[in-house]
Scaffold this motif. Structure first.
Motif, PDB file in Angstrom:
ATOM      1  N   ILE A  96     -18.456 -71.806 -23.972  1.00  0.00           N
ATOM      2  CA  ILE A  96     -18.488 -71.753 -25.675  1.00  0.00           C
ATOM      3  C   ILE A  96     -17.662 -72.877 -26.203  1.00  0.00           C
ATOM      4  N   SER A  97     -16.836 -73.507 -25.592  1.00  0.00           N
ATOM      5  CA  SER A  97     -16.160 -74.565 -26.167  1.00  0.00           C
ATOM      6  C   SER A  97     -14.993 -75.298 -25.171  1.00  0.00           C
ATOM      7  N   THR A  98     -14.999 -76.554 -25.295  1.00  0.00           N
ATOM      8  CA  THR A  98     -13.874 -77.019 -24.237  1.00  0.00           C
ATOM      9  C   THR A  98     -13.168 -78.181 -25.188  1.00  0.00           C
ATOM     10  N   SER A  99     -11.812 -78.334 -24.815  1.00  0.00           N
ATOM     11  CA  SER A  99     -11.154 -79.605 -25.401  1.00  0.00           C
ATOM     12  C   SER A  99     -10.671 -80.250 -24.359  1.00  0.00           C
TER      13      SER A  99
ATOM     14  N   GLN B  93     -14.090 -64.682 -33.093  1.00  0.00           N
ATOM     15  CA  GLN B  93     -14.359 -63.812 -34.356  1.00  0.00           C
ATOM     16  C   GLN B  93     -15.764 -64.077 -35.204  1.00  0.00           C
ATOM     17  N   ASN B  94     -15.724 -65.354 -35.515  1.00  0.00           N
ATOM     18  CA  ASN B  94     -16.912 -66.045 -36.227  1.00  0.00           C
ATOM     19  C   ASN B  94     -18.356 -65.805 -35.399  1.00  0.00           C
ATOM     20  N   ARG B  95     -18.223 -66.294 -34.290  1.00  0.00           N
ATOM     21  CA  ARG B  95     -19.404 -65.824 -33.195  1.00  0.00           C
ATOM     22  C   ARG B  95     -19.902 -64.588 -33.090  1.00  0.00           C
TER      23      ARG B  95
ATOM     24  N   MET C 271      -1.568 -79.218 -24.962  1.00  0.00           N
ATOM     25  CA  MET C 271      -3.155 -79.198 -25.225  1.00  0.00           C
ATOM     26  C   MET C 271      -3.191 -80.110 -26.566  1.00  0.00           C
ATOM     27  N   ASN C 272      -4.651 -80.382 -26.804  1.00  0.00           N
ATOM     28  CA  ASN C 272      -4.812 -81.284 -27.866  1.00  0.00           C
ATOM     29  C   ASN C 272      -4.297 -80.510 -29.237  1.00  0.00           C
ATOM     30  N   LEU C 273      -4.032 -81.016 -30.346  1.00  0.00           N
ATOM     31  CA  LEU C 273      -3.663 -80.518 -31.707  1.00  0.00           C
ATOM     32  C   LEU C 273      -4.713 -79.697 -31.968  1.00  0.00           C
ATOM     33  N   GLY C 274      -4.611 -78.428 -32.753  1.00  0.00           N
ATOM     34  CA  GLY C 274      -5.297 -77.360 -33.148  1.00  0.00           C
ATOM     35  C   GLY C 274      -5.856 -76.360 -31.906  1.00  0.00           C
ATOM     36  N   ILE C 275      -5.514 -76.725 -30.732  1.00  0.00           N
ATOM     37  CA  ILE C 275      -6.082 -75.905 -29.672  1.00  0.00           C
ATOM     38  C   ILE C 275      -4.937 -74.712 -29.562  1.00  0.00           C
ATOM     39  N   THR C 276      -5.194 -73.636 -29.728  1.00  0.00           N
ATOM     40  CA  THR C 276      -4.330 -72.416 -29.565  1.00  0.00           C
ATOM     41  C   THR C 276      -5.161 -71.226 -29.053  1.00  0.00           C
ATOM     42  N   LYS C 277      -4.600 -70.462 -28.469  1.00  0.00           N
ATOM     43  CA  LYS C 277      -5.262 -68.917 -28.250  1.00  0.00           C
ATOM     44  C   LYS C 277      -6.026 -68.319 -29.657  1.00  0.00           C
ATOM     45  N   GLY C 278      -5.028 -68.599 -30.727  1.00  0.00           N
ATOM     46  CA  GLY C 278      -5.456 -68.133 -32.006  1.00  0.00           C
ATOM     47  C   GLY C 278      -6.669 -68.919 -32.763  1.00  0.00           C
ATOM     48  N   THR C 279      -6.976 -70.231 -32.359  1.00  0.00           N
ATOM     49  CA  THR C 279      -7.835 -70.873 -32.966  1.00  0.00           C
ATOM     50  C   THR C 279      -9.284 -70.395 -32.157  1.00  0.00           C
ATOM     51  N   ALA C 280      -9.035 -70.112 -30.839  1.00  0.00           N
ATOM     52  CA  ALA C 280      -9.993 -69.785 -30.129  1.00  0.00           C
ATOM     53  C   ALA C 280     -10.579 -68.538 -30.332  1.00  0.00           C
ATOM     54  N   LEU C 281      -9.610 -67.652 -30.452  1.00  0.00           N
ATOM     55  CA  LEU C 281      -9.820 -66.178 -31.195  1.00  0.00           C
ATOM     56  C   LEU C 281     -10.753 -65.983 -32.337  1.00  0.00           C
ATOM     57  N   HIS C 282     -10.376 -66.977 -33.420  1.00  0.00           N
ATOM     58  CA  HIS C 282     -10.822 -67.311 -34.767  1.00  0.00           C
ATOM     59  C   HIS C 282     -12.200 -67.686 -34.375  1.00  0.00           C
ATOM     60  N   ASN C 283     -12.732 -68.428 -33.556  1.00  0.00           N
ATOM     61  CA  ASN C 283     -13.903 -68.975 -33.215  1.00  0.00           C
ATOM     62  C   ASN C 283     -14.925 -67.842 -32.497  1.00  0.00           C
TER      63      ASN C 283
ATOM     64  N   LYS D 239     -18.887 -48.372 -26.796  1.00  0.00           N
ATOM     65  CA  LYS D 239     -18.653 -48.351 -28.209  1.00  0.00           C
ATOM     66  C   LYS D 239     -18.824 -49.570 -28.843  1.00  0.00           C
ATOM     67  N   LYS D 240     -19.558 -50.383 -27.854  1.00  0.00           N
ATOM     68  CA  LYS D 240     -19.740 -51.939 -28.254  1.00  0.00           C
ATOM     69  C   LYS D 240     -18.475 -52.865 -28.786  1.00  0.00           C
ATOM     70  N   ILE D 241     -17.384 -52.457 -28.168  1.00  0.00           N
ATOM     71  CA  ILE D 241     -16.145 -53.316 -28.603  1.00  0.00           C
ATOM     72  C   ILE D 241     -15.928 -54.437 -27.250  1.00  0.00           C
ATOM     73  N   ARG D 242     -16.013 -55.689 -27.811  1.00  0.00           N
ATOM     74  CA  ARG D 242     -15.635 -56.620 -26.909  1.00  0.00           C
ATOM     75  C   ARG D 242     -14.254 -56.826 -26.646  1.00  0.00           C
ATOM     76  N   PHE D 243     -14.059 -57.244 -25.468  1.00  0.00           N
ATOM     77  CA  PHE D 243     -12.918 -57.453 -24.835  1.00  0.00           C
ATOM     78  C   PHE D 243     -12.626 -58.897 -24.175  1.00  0.00           C
ATOM     79  N   ALA D 244     -11.395 -59.567 -24.877  1.00  0.00           N
ATOM     80  CA  ALA D 244     -11.271 -60.964 -24.216  1.00  0.00           C
ATOM     81  C   ALA D 244      -9.906 -60.992 -23.385  1.00  0.00           C
ATOM     82  N   VAL D 245     -10.006 -61.510 -22.225  1.00  0.00           N
ATOM     83  CA  VAL D 245      -8.835 -61.833 -21.708  1.00  0.00           C
ATOM     84  C   VAL D 245      -8.240 -63.343 -22.305  1.00  0.00           C
ATOM     85  N   SER D 246      -7.183 -63.328 -22.635  1.00  0.00           N
ATOM     86  CA  SER D 246      -6.663 -64.596 -23.312  1.00  0.00           C
ATOM     87  C   SER D 246      -5.307 -65.271 -22.583  1.00  0.00           C
TER      88      SER D 246
END
Length: 261
Positions: free
Chosen positions: A77-80, A196-198, A182-194, A34-41
């Motif tokens: 995709i990204s590291t902090s 989503q944008n990708r 972690m560094n400020l701004g680093i959360t599972k939420g910000t990663a998920l948002h990124n 169904k082209k639904i992506r799955f992320a383990v977080s």
């Protein structure tokens, strides 16, 4: 229509014995059709998740170390990376408090655990461990500091760590016995948002599952957000929906109900 699913592991998708759901293969295959992506977080590091999900490396998105390391289809995709001087400062402060410290890095998980019970707890979540008598001698890029207190950390060391470092770093309660930094701004939420944008996916097209405080930002970034029956009270408040416990295969049940029927 749901296009992206992100789930925490411990206390959420995995049962108390850390088992992957028996129907995970079938569900992931149907989601792929169904082209639904799955992320383990997870708060776990990529080296640990890579071992556990080896056969799915080309299929899953990995949000690791609470969002400090994100991997998708063979690409980082990204590291902090935490500042070296700050890591040393946090180690010394925790040592004064008698806390066990883990440094989650690119090369290894470095720790100063002495007790057998602490080593056993670490082994539940981390592989590629290196014990150092002087933890400040680590040689690595550190994505996350994990701090363990065996009698429970929420009412003891967590407030002290939050007070000392909360203005400079993201200090999160990630379990009954664990605090992650972690560094400020680093959360599972910000990663998920990124992610989503990708992928071009929006809030209304995203589903997520979590049980502890380090999951809250992730839940807030998806409309179909589910807290587990065994969740912390603040997680239940943050989620739009609720489901059964992690021992009842509830994540797979909700995915089948909302995405595959």
């Amino acid at each position: 229509m749901i296009k992206l699913i992100a789930t925490d592991l411990d206390g959420t998708m995995l049962d108390d014995r850390k088992n992957i759901p028996k129907n995970f293969d079938a569900v992931l295959s149907d989601l792929s059709k169904k082209k639904i992506r799955f992320a383990v977080s997870s708060g776990r590091s990529f080296c640990t998740l890579k071992n556990q999900f080896q056969k799915y490396l080309d299929d899953l998105i990995f949000i690791c170390d609470n969002g400090a390391y994100v991997y998708d289809k063979g690409e980082i995709i990204s590291t902090s990376v935490l500042p070296h001087d700050a890591v040393v400062n946090i180690i010394r402060f925790c040592e004064k408090l008698g806390l066990t410290v883990l440094l989650c890095g690119k090369k290894a998980t470095w720790h100063n655990a002495e007790k057998a019970s602490h080593c056993a707890e670490i082994a539940n979540y981390y592989v590629n461990q290196v014990k150092l008598d002087d933890l400040t001698a680590f040689d690595d890029d550190i994505f996350k500091i994990a701090i363990f207190e065996e009698n429970g950390i929420e009412e003891s060391a967590y407030p002290l760590l939050k007070d000392k470092y909360g203005n400079y770093f993201n200090v999160q309660l990630s379990g009954r016995f664990w605090v992650d930094i972690m560094n400020l701004g680093i959360t599972k939420g910000t990663a998920l948002h990124n992610v989503q944008n990708r992928l071009g996916v929006n809030y209304e097209e995203t589903m997520s599952f979590g049980d502890y405080l380090n999951d809250i930002e992730m839940l807030e970034n998806s409309y179909y957000s589910f807290s587990m029956e065994n969740s912390h009270a603040l997680v239940k408040k943050a989620a739009n929906f609720s489901t059964g416990s992690n021992n009842d295969n509830s994540v797979m049940t909700e995915i089948i109900k909302l995405c595959l029927n």
